[in-house]
Write an enzyme that holds these catalytic residues in place. Sequence first.
Site, short mmCIF file in Angstrom:
data_model
loop_
_atom_site.label_atom_id
_atom_site.label_comp_id
_atom_site.label_asym_id
_atom_site.label_seq_id
_atom_site.Cartn_x
_atom_site.Cartn_y
_atom_site.Cartn_z
N SER A 170 65.98 108.76 20.60
CA SER A 170 66.51 109.97 21.21
C SER A 170 65.37 110.70 21.95
CB SER A 170 67.19 110.84 20.15
OG SER A 170 67.98 111.85 20.74
N GLU A 234 77.57 105.56 21.97
CA GLU A 234 76.75 106.76 22.08
C GLU A 234 77.66 107.96 22.36
OE1 GLU A 234 73.44 107.17 21.82
OE2 GLU A 234 72.66 105.11 21.85
N HIS A 270 75.06 107.20 18.35
CA HIS A 270 73.69 107.65 18.57
C HIS A 270 72.87 107.68 17.28
CE1 HIS A 270 70.57 109.51 20.95
NE2 HIS A 270 70.47 110.52 20.09
#
Length: 289
Positions: A170, A234, A270
């Site tokens: 991230s 995601e 994610h």
Amino acid sequence: MKAVKTLAMLAAVALAAPALAQEKPAPAAPGYTMPQTATFDMKAAHGGTYRIFVSFPKGAPPEGGYPVLYILDGNALFASFAETRRMMEWSPGDKAIVVGVGYPTDEAYDVRRIDDFTGAPTTSGAYAKFAKEKSGGWDRFLDFLTGELRSEIGKRYKTNADRQSLFGHSLGGLFALHTLYTRPGAFHAIIAASPSIFWHEAITLKEERDFAARLKAGGVPKVARLLVVAGDREEAILERWDAEDFVQRIAPLSAWGLRTRSEIFAGEGHMTVPVRAVPATLRFAVNWP
């Protein structure tokens, strides 16, 4: 009559005793400690304190020292990498040290990561709620990572200076790309998982273009190999799209020495991408060359 009452009271006490015993809390069991690990807090020259997590192999180190994989967001991700690293010792191949870089907290994530992993406040509406958080400290953090911390790990363990790798997810993935662009020879391998390229897209894309130009001009004598991963679920779809587009743009640079691999993990969102990426990351980091 008195005897009958006494017997009744004794019977009531006897019946209540198990219930009273059940109400008494059991002694707290000791927490689980991961084998072959160590932790310590380290104050950086810039004043911040980091919690460092280390997972190390058994036995004598190989000739030249152990490869080292640095994991950002260590509070959240170290345990997954550490236990997988320990299990991989049972298979033929290189042993390695895993170093998680985190913060002195029991929480999975700390707001300080925004400052450490970015170059400026966000320009993305998706991250608007973080716009007022302190940011822009990624070069200061990179100095700590490649300087003070690497030196400290080298004092505590026999390490191979030519086999140092970095994993970031991230915002950590964004930082990993910044590391590639600005200090391309600082690591042997870099793994960027679901990189948040759109945090401050203009800055990151300019760094990418400048890096590509230097590489093509022969101005980058040593460059890390690169693994980019993301999930097909995601939640911020840009993290998948940006990863896919980035790999397409960067792949032609193999003609100038940048080796890039990529993978999209089916069924992963994610927050689950890092766990899915653990075995692939360890193999990519420790394999030689």
